[in-house]
Structures are given as C-alpha cells and as structure tokens.
Design an enzyme around this catalytic site. Structure first.
Site, mmCIF file in Angstrom:
data_model
loop_
_atom_site.group_PDB
_atom_site.id
_atom_site.type_symbol
_atom_site.label_atom_id
_atom_site.label_comp_id
_atom_site.label_asym_id
_atom_site.label_seq_id
_atom_site.Cartn_x
_atom_site.Cartn_y
_atom_site.Cartn_z
ATOM 1 N N HIS A 1 9.055 2.372 6.013
ATOM 2 C CA HIS A 1 8.568 1.556 7.129
ATOM 3 C C HIS A 1 7.307 2.199 7.708
ATOM 4 O O HIS A 1 7.391 3.256 8.339
ATOM 5 C CB HIS A 1 9.612 1.479 8.258
ATOM 6 C CG HIS A 1 10.963 0.997 7.793
ATOM 7 N ND1 HIS A 1 12.126 1.254 8.489
ATOM 8 C CD2 HIS A 1 11.324 0.258 6.716
ATOM 9 C CE1 HIS A 1 13.140 0.692 7.854
ATOM 10 N NE2 HIS A 1 12.688 0.096 6.773
HETATM 11 C C1 LIG Z 1 11.513 -0.182 -0.917
HETATM 12 C C2 LIG Z 1 11.323 -0.771 0.452
HETATM 13 C C3 LIG Z 1 12.457 -1.095 1.202
HETATM 14 C C4 LIG Z 1 12.295 -1.646 2.483
HETATM 15 N N1 LIG Z 1 13.406 -2.082 3.143
HETATM 16 C C5 LIG Z 1 13.244 -2.842 4.256
HETATM 17 C C6 LIG Z 1 14.344 -3.524 4.839
HETATM 18 O O1 LIG Z 1 15.471 -3.521 4.315
HETATM 19 N N2 LIG Z 1 14.128 -4.222 6.004
HETATM 20 C C7 LIG Z 1 12.882 -4.292 6.585
HETATM 21 O O2 LIG Z 1 12.766 -4.919 7.652
HETATM 22 N N3 LIG Z 1 11.814 -3.671 6.028
HETATM 23 C C8 LIG Z 1 11.963 -2.984 4.872
HETATM 24 N N4 LIG Z 1 10.867 -2.431 4.270
HETATM 25 C C9 LIG Z 1 9.560 -2.563 4.937
HETATM 26 C C10 LIG Z 1 8.967 -3.978 4.773
HETATM 27 O O3 LIG Z 1 9.018 -4.386 3.430
HETATM 28 C C11 LIG Z 1 7.529 -3.948 5.314
HETATM 29 O O4 LIG Z 1 7.574 -3.657 6.696
HETATM 30 C C12 LIG Z 1 6.795 -5.272 5.104
HETATM 31 O O5 LIG Z 1 6.781 -5.654 3.759
HETATM 32 C C13 LIG Z 1 5.358 -5.129 5.622
HETATM 33 O O6 LIG Z 1 4.701 -6.356 5.437
HETATM 34 P P1 LIG Z 1 3.100 -6.432 5.411
HETATM 35 O O7 LIG Z 1 2.749 -7.855 5.294
HETATM 36 O O8 LIG Z 1 2.578 -5.641 6.530
HETATM 37 O O9 LIG Z 1 2.630 -5.636 4.117
HETATM 38 P P2 LIG Z 1 3.113 -5.537 2.613
HETATM 39 O O10 LIG Z 1 4.497 -6.040 2.435
HETATM 40 O O11 LIG Z 1 2.799 -4.151 2.191
HETATM 41 O O12 LIG Z 1 2.154 -6.561 1.838
HETATM 42 C C14 LIG Z 1 0.773 -6.349 1.722
HETATM 43 C C15 LIG Z 1 0.287 -7.001 0.430
HETATM 44 O O13 LIG Z 1 -1.137 -6.973 0.438
HETATM 45 C C16 LIG Z 1 -1.616 -6.639 -0.845
HETATM 46 N N5 LIG Z 1 -2.936 -6.011 -0.689
HETATM 47 C C17 LIG Z 1 -3.218 -4.835 -0.092
HETATM 48 N N6 LIG Z 1 -4.532 -4.588 -0.115
HETATM 49 C C18 LIG Z 1 -5.104 -5.623 -0.748
HETATM 50 C C19 LIG Z 1 -6.447 -5.923 -1.092
HETATM 51 N N7 LIG Z 1 -7.465 -5.107 -0.763
HETATM 52 N N8 LIG Z 1 -6.701 -7.081 -1.769
HETATM 53 C C20 LIG Z 1 -5.683 -7.934 -2.113
HETATM 54 N N9 LIG Z 1 -4.386 -7.668 -1.801
HETATM 55 C C21 LIG Z 1 -4.100 -6.539 -1.128
HETATM 56 C C22 LIG Z 1 -0.569 -5.677 -1.372
HETATM 57 O O14 LIG Z 1 -0.603 -5.618 -2.795
HETATM 58 C C23 LIG Z 1 0.727 -6.253 -0.813
HETATM 59 O O15 LIG Z 1 1.348 -7.142 -1.721
HETATM 60 C C24 LIG Z 1 10.997 -1.835 3.024
HETATM 61 C C25 LIG Z 1 9.862 -1.486 2.268
HETATM 62 C C26 LIG Z 1 10.016 -0.976 0.991
HETATM 63 C C27 LIG Z 1 8.789 -0.632 0.191
#
Ligand SMILES: Cc1cc2nc3c(=O)[nH]c(=O)nc-3n(C[C@H](O)[C@H](O)[C@H](O)COP(=O)(O)OP(=O)(O)OC[C@H]3O[C@@H](n4cnc5c(N)ncnc54)[C@H](O)[C@@H]3O)c2cc1C
Length: 509
Positions: free
Chosen positions: A438
C-alpha cells in the site's frame, strides 16, 4: 467514436496484434494515463458523461484469469518489473505494483475498507482539503460499491483465517472479517464456493469501453509538455518489442493515474516538481510463517480474510495467501528450514503485521527509467514493527502455533511464548525483511500550498488542464486497505470535473 487500430474493441473485449498508431494519429479531449483503480473509475465516469476519453496503459490488457492468482505466471504478466521493485534506505524494502490494465486491482486480494472518519478528518485538517467529510464520501464509496460489488464470505472462514480469529478471541482482542471486492458462487463441478474478484477489468473498464472510451494498452507515457494550448503526451509503445517506437498524443486535458510511484516520475520528468514525490507514505509490513500441528492450509480453500484491529491505528495484523511457493519465499530468512515447506506446507501459514509509519521520497535519475524510491525509518517505526511482531506471535501461539519463523535474517525459530522475548524490541533495520503493498501520498491534494501538489480535487497547482487521480492524492496512510478510498476519491473528483466541464460548455448539469 470510430475504432482505431490497437484499441480494445467493445464487442470482442480482446486486443488484436496490431501496430500502434503512427505519429499525429492520436487526439482526445481527455487522456488518462494509467488504468488502475484511480484511472479506470475516472475513465468510466468521464466516458459515460460524453467526454472523448483515451485511456493509456503501460501494461498489457489481460483477462482476470489469464494466470492463476498469486502464481509466478501472474507475477511475470501483471507486476511491474516481474515483482522486483526495491526502495533504498537504511532498511531495504521490497514493494510491489501491478502493471497491466486494471493495475493493482488485478493482482491484489481485493480486501475492502472505507477510510475511517478520523482518517478523513486528519487529512482535511493537515492538508486543508475542501469537503472530504465522512458524509460527502459515503455516496462516492456507495457508488463505487455498486459497480464493483463487495461481499462477505458466503460461509465459514478458511482455517488460516479462523486461526487468527481464535488466537485474538482467546486474548480478548478485536478481530474481524474484512469484506472483499469479490462475488462468490458455487462451482457446478466441484460443488465448492469460489470467489471472482471485482477487479477493474471485470467492472469499470468494460463499462468505459461500452460508453465509447478508447483503451490503449502497452503504451507508456514518457513526458508531458504544452503545445498550442494542448497537452502533448510523448508515448512509447511497449506491447510488441519488435515494433516499440515513440508517438505523440494530443489532449486538452491530461489526468495522470500511474499510481504512487509512477505518477510523480512522469510529472517530475515533465518538469513539474512542486510538492511532487516529496511525501511518500506507505504501510511497512513484516511477515512471519507459523507452523501448526494440525492441517490449517488445505488446497482449494478460499482466501483468508481476517484482520486484528485491536491496535489500530498503530498496527494491524492479518493472514496472507499461503501457497507452497509463497511459503518458500516467506522463509527466505530461514534457508535451513526451507525443507519444512516441502514436508509440512499444509500445516503452515503466512501472517503479517502492518504499520502506518513508512515515509520516503520518489525521484527520477538521469538515464534510469524507473522510480528511485528512498525510504526513511525512525527508531519509533522499527519499535512499532517489533511490538507488532511480538503481539502477532502471542496471538499465533494462543491459536496453537508450534513454531514461528519471523522475517528477520539470523532470527532463531520461536517455539514458545518465552521465545518471543528474542524478537528485538526495535527491529534491526539491516536485518528485517520489510515489504509494502500500500503506497500513497506522493502528490497530496489540498489547499495547503506548502505541502500539496494539487488542489482539493486533484488539479495540479500552477497548470491548466492537468490532474492527478490515483493513490498519489491520498495525503496520508489510510490505516485500512486503501483501494476503496482510491476509487471513492477518484469518483468524487471526476464528478467535480464533469460538473465544471458542463458549466464551461454552457450545459445544464
Ligand atoms: C499484491 C498487492 C496486494 C494488494 N492488496 C490490496 C488489498 O487487498 N486491498 C486494497 O485495498 N489494496 C490492496 N493493494 C493496493 C491497491 O492495489 C492499490 O492501492 C491500488 O491499486 C492503487 O491504485 P492506483 O490507481 O493508484 O494505481 P495502480 O493500481 O498502481 O495503477 C496504475 C497503473 O498505471 C500504469 N502506469 C503507470 N505509469 C504509467 C505511464 N507512464 N504510462 C502508462 N501507464 C502507466 C501502471 O502500469 C498501472 O497499471 C494491493 C496491492 C498489491 C500490489
């Protein structure tokens, strides 16, 4: 909206092997960079409100079940850097991030919580955020929960979970089942209940496409610049290494949703640095493998879901998926006992303590495409982790564990309550195997201009038409599982954007 080569087609939901568009081909009203929970929620709402949206994602577009959950195939397909991303500092820390359409939601366990009212209140106070009250956020959490449904277990908890709950109950501690972004149904063949995760590719992304949104996977945004009153997104295609090449995308508005490490990387590379990447917060985690004399880890059980909340907000404890390869990985600090996994894995489970004290910065380095993450741990952070590990040990022994293998290099195996005294009060920074799932707060939102990268609704300070919509905006540790809050805040800010767009174009809203 005409379909273009390389975009996912709404009817087939699959991406044919095609060349990326050539330079100058790409234009959109709104370009969203990153298709994780923040980007996908924003993209769906904007497309359904009639915006011309292009959703750019660096990783591949794969169905939820393209690989077995938590398998090495899944790690290779859907994690950034094959799951090996390390923060530098006095203590090493491995962190993992999804890199695929759906981002972290595709690879995580979907444990779901709303941010507690006191966390929202602290964020409002410290970062001077307009709104963000518990009452305001309720409707955004509910709206997201309608698209990606949240459920409790349909029956008894799996044994790994039950053990944690039993241990906590014997000690008089508060432990609870955490609901998940999962729907459950009975498998016709085996008669067993199975869960299907409500990840972004199962929920918000299909609705985005249905609304006419364009999804371009396998394309990384490299740099943003202003050109003729629009944003120019320098992009590199990655999907097919043979045809990897650069092209530009022009958009009136850009919404960066690359996640907590990649969003600051893109902004900083583009020369936008004010309060960007300075305030990384995360939940540091340390694991322990527990062995029991009875079988507690039968194959085919549902994912464990219990967490101990007795010590919130300082630390919480939970149980992880404990497949054979993951058990072996969790025993990395006890190589001489790896053989136990072969002999005894059905009797073993992985448990963890997670605190809220992690801090750091995200920077870019010349000629280095990845994020450079530098971490800081105070003595207090390491004491909290030490105390958490002691408490987790108490709970596991109360639940009947016969041996504990803590994630500390050189630590003895702990076989009794008395042995718990051998866990250092302050965990040694150089020997503790810390990890984090996280991460947040690298572009905090709010009106405190000394600390915030964006305004209270994600608009980047000092820019026109540039927004952030992901975990970077959350100004501090959520204490609970964060994805629900990433989605709800993206929902809130997208509605605000749609409202302002309607006013600007003279529409009635
Ligand atoms: C293994 C794991 C288990 C987890 N378990 C939980 C859980 O059970 N419950 C929970 O609430 N949270 C959990 N989390 C955390 C949760 O998944 C994250 O808080 C959430 O996914 C964050 O969302 P986001 O949109 O900020 O970013 P992300 O999910 O990181 O998505 C960002 C996306 O942007 C893309 N990207 C980045 N830079 C670029 C670029 N320059 N150009 C094009 N694309 C780009 C990336 O490839 C990615 O797909 C877990 C995370 C992981 C990794």
């Amino acid at each position: 909206m005409p379909m273009m080569a390389g975009f996912r087609h709404p009817a087939t939901n699959c991406l044919p092997e095609m060349a990326m568009p050539s330079s100058g081909d790409l234009k959109a009203e709104v370009a969203i960079i990153g298709a994780g929970p923040g980007g996908a929620v924003t993209a769906m709402l904007l497309a359904e409100a009639g915006c011309d949206v292009l959703l750019l994602e660096e990783g591949p577009d794969l169905p939820l079940d393209s690989a077995l959950h938590f398998s090495s195939d899944e790690v290779a397909q859907k994690y950034r850097n094959g799951g090996v991303t390390v923060g530098i500092g006095e203590a090493k820390m491995a962190y993992v991030e999804g890199r695929c359409v759906g981002g972290g939601s595709e690879v995580n366990r979907g444990l779901y919580s709303r941010a507690p009212a006191n966390v929202l209140a602290a964020w409002r106070r410290d970062f001077l955020i307009d709104g963000l009250t518990d009452a305001e956020m309720k409707s955004h959490y509910e709206a997201c929960e309608q698209v990606a449904r949240v459920s409790n277990l349909p029956g008894q908890a799996p044994p790994l979970s039950q053990r944690l709950h039993e241990g906590a109950s014997r000690l008089g501690w508060k432990a609870e089942e955490i609901p998940r972004l999962v729907t459950y149904q009975r498998d016709a063949k085996s008669g067993r209940m199975i869960g299907r995760k409500q990840s972004m590719t199962e929920t918000f992304v299909p609705r985005f496409i249905q609304a006419g949104g364009r999804l371009l996977p396998g394309a990384r945004a490299l740099r943003l610049s202003r050109y003729g009153g629009q944003w120019q997104v320098r992009t590199r295609s990655l999907e097919n290494s043979k045809s990897a090449r650069r092209f530009d995308l022009m958009a009136k508005t850009v919404i960066v949703a690359g996640g907590a490490t990649q969003t600051p990387v893109l902004l900083r590379r583009s020369g936008i640095t004010r309060n960007i990447g300075d305030n990384l917060r995360f939940h540091p985690m340390i694991k322990v493998v527990a062995a029991f004399s009875e079988e507690i880890n039968p194959p085919g059980q549902l994912d464990p879901v219990h967490q101990i909340k007795q010590f919130d907000p300082r630390f919480s404890m939970g149980c992880s998926i404990s497949s054979r390869p993951l058990l072996a990985l969790a025993l990395v600090d006890h190589p001489e006992h790896l053989v136990e996994v072969e002999r005894n894995w059905r009797h073993m489970g992985i448990y963890y303590v997670q605190t809220t004290g992690g801090r750091g910065v995200v920077r870019t380095l010349p000629a280095f495409s990845d994020a450079f993450v530098r971490l800081r741990y105070s003595s207090e952070d390491m004491r909290e982790l030490g105390e958490g590990l002691q408490k987790l040990g108490e709970c596991l022994f109360a639940a009947g564990a016969v041996a504990l293998y803590p994630g500390i290099a050189g630590s003895p195996v702990l076989r009794s309550l008395e042995d718990l005294k051998r866990i250092p009060v302050e965990l040694p920074k150089e020997r503790a195997s810390l990890s984090a799932l996280h991460l947040f707060s690298t572009c905090p939102m709010g009106e405190n201009e000394f600390r915030c990268a964006t305004d209270s609704f994600g608009k980047v300070r000092g820019t026109d038409g540039l927004y952030v919509s992901d975990s970077s905006l959350l100004p501090g540790a959520t204490i609970v599982n964060p994805q629900g809050s990433v989605m709800a805040i993206a929902h809130r800010n997208a509605l605000r954007f749609i409202e302002k767009r309607a006013v600007a174009s003279g529409q009635r809203y």
